[in-house]
Design a protein around this motif. Sequence first.
Motif, short mmCIF file in Angstrom:
data_model
loop_
_atom_site.label_atom_id
_atom_site.label_comp_id
_atom_site.label_asym_id
_atom_site.label_seq_id
_atom_site.Cartn_x
_atom_site.Cartn_y
_atom_site.Cartn_z
N UNK A 279 0.87 -1.18 0.00
CA UNK A 279 0.00 0.00 0.00
C UNK A 279 0.90 1.23 0.00
N UNK A 280 0.80 2.05 -1.05
CA UNK A 280 1.81 3.09 -1.26
C UNK A 280 1.29 4.51 -1.08
N UNK A 281 0.20 4.65 -0.30
CA UNK A 281 -0.35 5.99 -0.06
C UNK A 281 -0.69 6.12 1.43
N UNK A 282 0.34 6.11 2.29
CA UNK A 282 0.09 6.02 3.73
C UNK A 282 -0.14 7.34 4.44
N UNK A 283 -1.02 8.21 3.88
CA UNK A 283 -1.33 9.41 4.65
C UNK A 283 -2.53 9.11 5.57
N UNK A 306 -2.84 3.41 -5.26
CA UNK A 306 -1.41 3.37 -5.53
C UNK A 306 -0.79 2.23 -4.73
N UNK A 307 -0.26 1.23 -5.43
CA UNK A 307 0.41 0.12 -4.77
C UNK A 307 1.71 -0.18 -5.51
N UNK A 308 2.64 -0.76 -4.79
CA UNK A 308 3.88 -1.26 -5.41
C UNK A 308 3.74 -2.77 -5.49
N UNK A 309 3.95 -3.31 -6.69
CA UNK A 309 3.79 -4.75 -6.88
C UNK A 309 5.09 -5.47 -6.54
N UNK A 310 5.05 -6.25 -5.47
CA UNK A 310 6.22 -6.97 -4.96
C UNK A 310 5.84 -8.44 -4.78
N UNK A 311 5.78 -9.20 -5.89
CA UNK A 311 5.30 -10.59 -5.83
C UNK A 311 6.08 -11.47 -4.86
N UNK A 312 7.34 -11.14 -4.61
CA UNK A 312 8.15 -11.91 -3.67
C UNK A 312 8.27 -11.23 -2.31
N UNK A 313 7.43 -10.23 -2.07
CA UNK A 313 7.50 -9.49 -0.81
C UNK A 313 8.60 -8.45 -0.84
N UNK A 314 8.86 -7.82 0.28
CA UNK A 314 9.93 -6.82 0.36
C UNK A 314 11.28 -7.50 0.08
#
Length: 466
Positions: A279-283, A306-314
């Motif tokens: 989740x890339x909108x943490x206001x 707005x999200x960042x796609x991270x199929x393998x996690x961080x």
Amino acid sequence: MSDLPRKAVTRTAKLAALPLGFAGRATWGLGKRIGGKSAEIVGRELQQRTAEQLFKVLGELKGGAMKFGQALSVFESALPEEIAGPYRAALTKLQEAAPPMPTRTVHAVLAERLGEDWRDLFLEFDDKPAAAASIGQVHRAVWSDGREVAVKVQYPGAGEALLSDLNQLSRFARLLGPLIPGMDIKPLIAELRDRVSEELDYALEAQAQQTHADEFADDPDVVVPQVVHQSDQILVTEWMDGTPLSEVIADGTEEQRDRAGQLLARFLFSGPTRTGLLHADPHPGNFRLLFDEKAGYRLGVLDFGTVDRLPDGLPPTIGRSLRMTLEGEADAVYDMLREEGFVKESVDLEPQAVLDYLLPIIEPMAVDEYTFTRAWMRKHAARLADVRSPAYQLGRYLNLPPAYLLIHRVTVSTIGVLCQLGATVRMRDELEEWLPGFVEETEPEAAEETETAEESELAEDGGAAV
């Protein structure tokens, strides 16, 4: 202003008025001082007037202008208190409210996207918006099956407005410096601009939200509303009550602040592992603190545009580098940062200096629990921004690889919200549970040898007992 201004020349003129207005008020302030008012009083009035104009212009324009304002609002913890104070109330308003669209415009969009008989889909529909954001506003309604729902309606012309605003704000980035002292605004605007197409695509947002809703359906700590219906420019989800995080920041109890902060950190680090999305909108406007007698306090999460796609996690590199930094392994950390592109091949730095640069920033992760404060955030922002400090000089030679840009902004933004909350958080607990690489992995062979040794000891103990 009751509708979204779409003419580029109109929007450009309004945005240009921000730095020009600041210059005009500075002249007004000088006149006041010549007239006998103290510098402190004049400075406070000047900042308050600037804050009011900032909210008025960004809030009226919505689009990229308001998105920029929302992004700034999570960073106010890093500003000196004499600057942050007057802006805080004005920027916080951007997290929860903005001038609404006219009802006729809302109905026109609903008719175009859901059909002329759109009212048949609802048992009730409230024409007064419950919330307004950068590219759309939310109406409370009751779906045909009786569920309370939130109906997000995208502003007509929102895409054009987003791109136009962010392009213009990028041109004015240097002039905006006096409005938000100490912040590097241009990279923030560039990153927001790169996300425009995703932000406008409600199909992608619906998919991301439903992925989270499915994963967290039975979670005791995090609540994500289910998607009910989606079409172009319309997104219908289950309604969620609760206290907006901005209200917890302003008036919450210590228990509420600490619980909200802990769950916010948990959601940040667990989300990518569990859903493959960040989740890339943490206001604060995108979070609610929920309470019931059985479950206690839980965190409600909204807006997955707005999200960042991270199929393998961080990336495990983050966890490993944090762990090794805390363990003081300067050479290993430096080699890893160089390998990942954080240190360019053409640059040669002292590993211990890099470690000294990083350690103060990750201080909250070195202890069992940490109380985040605005003072802590300001201290480190000043250290990194002061051209005379070793940290500033070293920071000039570090690089942020593209794959880590959004992860970095989300993490820093979340920490900014934790500082606004003044929350005491067990950050290490969340890192150990969810961040790949933070806990050192046991080699399989070593694990087998340990098990064999334990079995032998048990056998010997058993034989002795017999």
